[in-house]
Motif scaffolding. Structure first.
Motif, PDB file in Angstrom:
ATOM      1  N   ALA A   1      48.950  36.737  48.721  1.00  0.00           N
ATOM      2  CA  ALA A   1      50.158  36.026  48.276  1.00  0.00           C
ATOM      3  C   ALA A   1      50.911  36.846  47.231  1.00  0.00           C
ATOM      4  O   ALA A   1      52.147  36.900  47.250  1.00  0.00           O
ATOM      5  CB  ALA A   1      49.786  34.658  47.715  1.00  0.00           C
ATOM      6  N   LYS A   2      50.182  37.508  46.344  1.00  0.00           N
ATOM      7  CA  LYS A   2      50.825  38.344  45.313  1.00  0.00           C
ATOM      8  C   LYS A   2      51.411  39.610  45.915  1.00  0.00           C
ATOM      9  O   LYS A   2      52.477  40.062  45.516  1.00  0.00           O
ATOM     10  CB  LYS A   2      49.817  38.698  44.218  1.00  0.00           C
ATOM     11  N   ARG A   3      50.715  40.187  46.872  1.00  0.00           N
ATOM     12  CA  ARG A   3      51.172  41.437  47.486  1.00  0.00           C
ATOM     13  C   ARG A   3      52.330  41.215  48.454  1.00  0.00           C
ATOM     14  O   ARG A   3      53.200  42.066  48.605  1.00  0.00           O
ATOM     15  CB  ARG A   3      50.007  42.102  48.205  1.00  0.00           C
ATOM     16  N   TYR A   4      52.328  40.066  49.132  1.00  0.00           N
ATOM     17  CA  TYR A   4      53.342  39.769  50.144  1.00  0.00           C
ATOM     18  C   TYR A   4      53.987  38.395  49.889  1.00  0.00           C
ATOM     19  O   TYR A   4      53.840  37.463  50.677  1.00  0.00           O
ATOM     20  CB  TYR A   4      52.716  39.788  51.551  1.00  0.00           C
ATOM     21  N   PRO A   5      54.726  38.267  48.790  1.00  0.00           N
ATOM     22  CA  PRO A   5      55.310  36.961  48.455  1.00  0.00           C
ATOM     23  C   PRO A   5      56.337  36.472  49.475  1.00  0.00           C
ATOM     24  O   PRO A   5      56.625  35.284  49.542  1.00  0.00           O
ATOM     25  CB  PRO A   5      55.950  37.196  47.089  1.00  0.00           C
ATOM     26  N   GLU A   6      56.862  37.376  50.296  1.00  0.00           N
ATOM     27  CA  GLU A   6      57.886  37.011  51.282  1.00  0.00           C
ATOM     28  C   GLU A   6      57.300  36.450  52.579  1.00  0.00           C
ATOM     29  O   GLU A   6      58.034  35.951  53.426  1.00  0.00           O
ATOM     30  CB  GLU A   6      58.756  38.233  51.608  1.00  0.00           C
TER      31      GLU A   6
ATOM     32  N   ASP B   1      44.964  34.657  47.156  1.00  0.00           N
ATOM     33  CA  ASP B   1      45.836  35.064  46.048  1.00  0.00           C
ATOM     34  C   ASP B   1      46.273  36.519  46.139  1.00  0.00           C
ATOM     35  O   ASP B   1      47.430  36.839  45.920  1.00  0.00           O
ATOM     36  CB  ASP B   1      45.154  34.824  44.701  1.00  0.00           C
ATOM     37  N   ARG B   2      45.341  37.403  46.476  1.00  0.00           N
ATOM     38  CA  ARG B   2      45.703  38.825  46.513  1.00  0.00           C
ATOM     39  C   ARG B   2      46.771  39.101  47.570  1.00  0.00           C
ATOM     40  O   ARG B   2      47.636  39.938  47.379  1.00  0.00           O
ATOM     41  CB  ARG B   2      44.480  39.714  46.711  1.00  0.00           C
TER      42      ARG B   2
END
Length: 124
Positions: A93-98, A90-91
């Motif tokens: 995915a949230k930091r690097y959504p691209e 999750d951390r």
């Protein structure tokens, strides 16, 4: 066939047959494989020691998750693809959504195509 035009692609994967399949596919696409390596430490050492144009990374490795490697690649604006049997923590995915995330067993040719397309048509 996608052409990586001798671009250097880092492969970080702890499953040896998956890593070798990925490396062969990159070479078939005229790319240069950096690695493959199986740990976060080895990946960081390679990144500090030389240039790469792109990276294909597994998430869960014997010495931890790929977070520090993703951070370093992002800082250097290096295109990165995640290739995982699970998911992105999750951390990250949230930091690097691209970040493009592919789930195993996606064929290596799909990953190579994604890298070649991104390097041919850089964003921004």
């Amino acid at each position: 066939m996608d052409d990586l035009e001798r671009k250097r692609v880092l492969v970080v994967e702890d499953e040896v047959f998956v890593a070798l399949d990925m490396a062969a596919n990159i070479e078939d696409a005229n790319g240069t494989v950096v690695g493959p390596v199986a740990t976060v430490r080895q990946a960081l050492d390679l990144l500090r020691g030389g240039e790469v144009d792109a990276a294909i990374l597994d998430v869960n490795l014997p010495d931890g998750d790929i977070g520090p490697v993703v951070d370093l690649l992002s800082d250097q604006h290096i295109f990165t693809v995640i290739y995982t049997g699970g998911g992105l923590p999750d951390r990250l995915a949230k930091r690097y959504p691209e970040l493009p995330v592919f789930h195993k067993p996606t064929p290596p040719s799909v990953l190579t195509h994604t890298v070649a397309s991104a390097l041919m048509h850089p964003a921004g």
